[in-house]
Design a protein around this motif. Structure first.
Motif, mmCIF file in Angstrom:
data_model
loop_
_atom_site.group_PDB
_atom_site.id
_atom_site.type_symbol
_atom_site.label_atom_id
_atom_site.label_comp_id
_atom_site.label_asym_id
_atom_site.label_seq_id
_atom_site.Cartn_x
_atom_site.Cartn_y
_atom_site.Cartn_z
ATOM 1 N N SER B 131 0.820 -1.208 0.000
ATOM 2 C CA SER B 131 0.000 0.000 0.000
ATOM 3 C C SER B 131 0.860 1.267 0.000
ATOM 4 C CB SER B 131 -0.986 0.000 1.165
ATOM 5 O OG SER B 131 -0.332 -0.274 2.359
ATOM 6 N N GLY B 134 1.192 1.838 -3.460
ATOM 7 C CA GLY B 134 -0.109 2.265 -3.959
ATOM 8 C C GLY B 134 -0.387 3.729 -3.643
ATOM 9 N N ILE B 250 -4.696 1.604 -4.653
ATOM 10 C CA ILE B 250 -4.095 1.284 -3.360
ATOM 11 C C ILE B 250 -4.513 -0.118 -2.914
ATOM 12 C CG2 ILE B 250 -3.910 1.985 -0.950
ATOM 13 C CD1 ILE B 250 -4.582 4.851 -1.969
ATOM 14 N N VAL B 251 -5.827 -0.408 -3.047
ATOM 15 C CA VAL B 251 -6.321 -1.723 -2.616
ATOM 16 C C VAL B 251 -5.643 -2.836 -3.411
ATOM 17 C CG1 VAL B 251 -8.341 -3.221 -2.641
ATOM 18 C CG2 VAL B 251 -8.537 -0.905 -1.770
ATOM 19 N N ALA B 254 -2.175 -3.374 -2.179
ATOM 20 C CA ALA B 254 -2.203 -3.943 -0.831
ATOM 21 C C ALA B 254 -2.500 -5.441 -0.902
ATOM 22 C CB ALA B 254 -3.237 -3.229 0.026
#
Lengths: 313, 377
Positions: B131, B134, B250-251, B254
């Protein structure tokens, strides 16, 4: 203190050379992620030259030959990237990553094979060039001047002149900004990109031999070049793809890298008792922070990483 | 026949097989260059791996070892392909795998936590590293390849520093999980007895397959997966269609990081390997994951097969005659295979061109026939 200056200059030389290599490729429109592997192949070329020819050649000829062979090895290796990304339109990130892995595996196999052939008990991937290394150094008091520093300076100026003052350089940069427009005025984009990648390989290969000779008199090739190819990419981005700024960025990053070698000789740094891995991390942490602040207004060549397609005009 | 060839999946499979064959061929040529007399034997050893043993028991045992190491490779390749489907090249998987090693081993050896806690921390560690990439990509426009590479090295040095606390006094290697904290070992579910009492085989092998299926379902059959792939296809289009494109980036990274971190826990919590605290390069598992992902045609089920294959030949490298050749010959072969995987797009293009040409020719012939037929009447 002299030691710090010396290490800073030699590491900066490596970073500047390799970053300029990346710069040439990207200005022509190809991202060269394989610089790590290119450095290693160039280093092997130079190290093998020294292994076989140290006693047979006068100093000047040896230095020149080592430089030329390292550059040629790097350029030759990068032609793998050129074929794939320019002619066959492959994904440049995958090919670059593959070249890094191929570099370390290939060089290890070759050096081990040479060592084992020379002596059946020797299964290491080490090449020793201690005797030749002396010839590259000039002692000025405590300071060990390396001819590589001068070569770097010359090649730095050359890069600036080629990119901004010659027809060839300006045309090459056009291919990285807008290849279709460049092609429409009669520039051969494929040739220009090939030239960019080959020059990139030559600079990268030379950077490799400078790196392994920076502080050691032998090199174990299975260890690779410790991320210097990647660090150089950060130097290139930090330098915003401009040779003069790359030089400054290289000096700054070189300083941090040198600190990790010699911090214990400074009283105030030794007292702080920071573990040595922290010094190794510093250049990477700083480049991440710098990138976070500068990437919004990036000066990157517009068409880098996109295969040239005539039909897109 | 032609219809089968037109199918995208079949083309991917064909392209992968071509890559493998060419990779092995080039590897063989390199062996010939080093020493022609033993090259045939050596390339056979690489391909045979555990089949080199004559006894069935030994074969099973070493098949078990290959499976144990293939499981984390599956996870790394899932990590790569998950983000690649969203248009992100997660070269940081190597670092995310490395942080997974640091977290799982520290939790096991220093804190002596149970295995599921160690695994969870490793997953979270990987997700955190992912992340960061991200966040930098979404909010600061930093290319994820560059930030991933930087993070790889930061994490490597951090791992060395952290795990130095739990290393053996006399060697650079960390203590053995099996001896230090038995509760931290992954459950074996009694699978070992199918592999001649190989104590490393366990839940990880099954989990890798299950997770691959889950990743396939999420990417292909859920709305969430569709949104992610749409973001990868065109960030701006996704944004205007009302998708949170920043959040999606981002997800994705992650999740990608979590997969890599889990892979590390799967290997190191079996006690199969110890970490060398003076390691000077980022572990290759993450990079091999790139090979496995592309060789598997960016399909989670393909990733299982390709990971097993790559681990199979990597382990096979250990069986070449060390007096003449070196074990790195398998690394050479797998890196050539990745290089060739870069051409898959080109190969498919050529296949489609040929099919199109043949069809055109067939149609022309038909038209000609029809025209001639018309004249006769």
């Amino acid at each position: 203190m002299t030691l710090l200056v010396q290490y800073t200059l030699i590491f900066a030389s490596v970073l500047i050379l390799v970053a300029l290599g990346g710069c040439f490729a990207e200005h022509s429109g190809v991202i060269n992620l394989g610089l790590e592997g290119t450095m290693l192949v160039g280093a092997m070329g130079g190290a093998l030259t020294m292994r076989y020819l140290t006693d047979k050649l006068p100093t000047f000829a040896l230095i020149l030959l080592v430089i030329l062979i390292s550059m040629a090895a790097g350029a030759l290796y990068c032609s793998l990237l050129a074929v794939a990304s320019i002619n066959l339109k492959a994904d440049q990130t995958i090919v670059g990553t593959a070249l890094n892995m191929l570099g370390i595996a290939g060089v290890t196999v070759v050096v081990k094979a040479i060592n084992t052939a020379a002596n059946p008990d020797d299964v290491s991937s080490v090449i020793n060039y201690g005797a030749a290394r002396e010839k590259f150094l000039v002692k000025l008091g405590d300071f060990e001047f390396s001819w590589f520093m001068l070569v770097t300076l010359i090649l730095l100026v050359a890069a600036y002149v080629i990119l901004y003052k010659t027809r060839f350089g300006l045309r090459m940069m056009a291919c990285g900004e807008h290849p279709q427009a460049a092609a429409s005025v009669g520039i051969n984009v494929f040739k220009m990109r090939w030239a960019g990648v080959l020059i990139s390989g030559a600079y990268g290969g030379l950077g490799g031999i400078v790196f392994i000779m920076a502080g050691a008199s032998e090199w174990r090739f299975e260890y690779g070049v410790a991320g210097f190819g990647f660090l150089s990419l950060a130097v290139m981005i930090f330098g915003q793809w401009k040779p003069q700024r790359i030089a400054l960025a290289g000096l700054l990053f070189g300083l941090f890298r040198a600190l990790s070698n010699v911090y214990s000789s400074f009283d105030f740094l030794a007292k702080m008792d920071i573990p040595s891995p922290v010094y190794n991390m510093l250049p990477y942490i700083i480049s991440l922070i710098v990138l976070a602040f500068t990437s919004k207004s990036s000066q990157a060549p517009k068409a880098e990483g996109i295969p040239y397609d005539k039909g897109m005009r | 026949m032609k219809k089968i060839l037109k199918n995208d999946g079949v083309q991917s499979l064909l392209a992968s097989l071509i890559c493998i064959l060419l990779g092995l061929l080039i590897g063989y040529v390199v062996l010939l260059f080093i020493e022609p007399s033993g090259a045939g034997e050596a390339i056979k050893a690489v391909i045979k791996n555990f089949l080199t043993y004559n006894k069935k028991e030994s074969q099973l045992k070493y098949l078990g070892n290959t499976l144990v190491k293939a499981a984390p490779l599956v996870m790394c390749s899932l990590s790569i392909l998950f983000s690649y489907k969203v248009g992100l090249f997660n070269i940081g998987a190597a670092g995310q795998y490395c942080i997974g090693i640091a977290c799982s081993l520290y939790c096991a050896l220093a804190l002596k936590l149970p295995w599921w806690v160690c695994t969870l921390v490793a997953v979270l560690g990987g997700a955190l590293a992912g992340s960061i990439s991200g966040l930098l990509k979404a909010y600061c426009n930093v290319n994820e390849v560059i930030s991933g590479i930087m993070l790889n090295w930061i994490i490597l040095y951090g791992t060395n520093m952290l795990l130095t606390n739990v290393k053996e006094a006399t060697s650079p290697y960390t203590k053995e999980v099996a001896r230090t904290s038995a509760a931290s070992l992954l459950p074996t579910l009694g699978l070992g007895k199918f592999f001649n009492n190989n104590k490393y085989v366990g839940v990880s092998v099954i989990a890798a397959v299950v997770i691959a299926v889950i990743v396939w379902v999420v990417l292909e059959k859920t709305r969430f997966g569709y949104e992610l792939r749409a973001t990868g296809g065109n960030k701006n289009a996704a944004k205007y269609a009302g998708m949170a494109e920043k959040r999606n980036i981002i997800v994705t990274l992650a999740i990608s990081g979590a997969l890599a971190g889990l892979g590390a826990a799967m290997l190191y919590l079996t006690s199969y390997e110890q970490w060398n605290c003076s390691t000077s390069s980022v572990p290759g598992m993450g990079f091999n994951g790139i090979a496995a992902a592309f060789l598997g045609g960016l399909n989670p089920i393909g990733a299982i097969l390709s990971s097993f294959f790559i681990q199979h030949i990597t382990a096979g490298g250990a069986y070449v005659d060390k007096k003449i050749y070196c074990a790195q010959i398998s690394d050479l072969i797998s890196s050539i295979i990745i290089y060739l995987c870069g051409f898959v797009f080109f190969m498919k293009l050529m296949m489609n061109k040929r099919i199109a040409k043949q069809e055109e020719r067939a149609q022309k012939a038909l038209a000609k026939k029809a025209a001639e037929g018309g004249k006769e009447q």
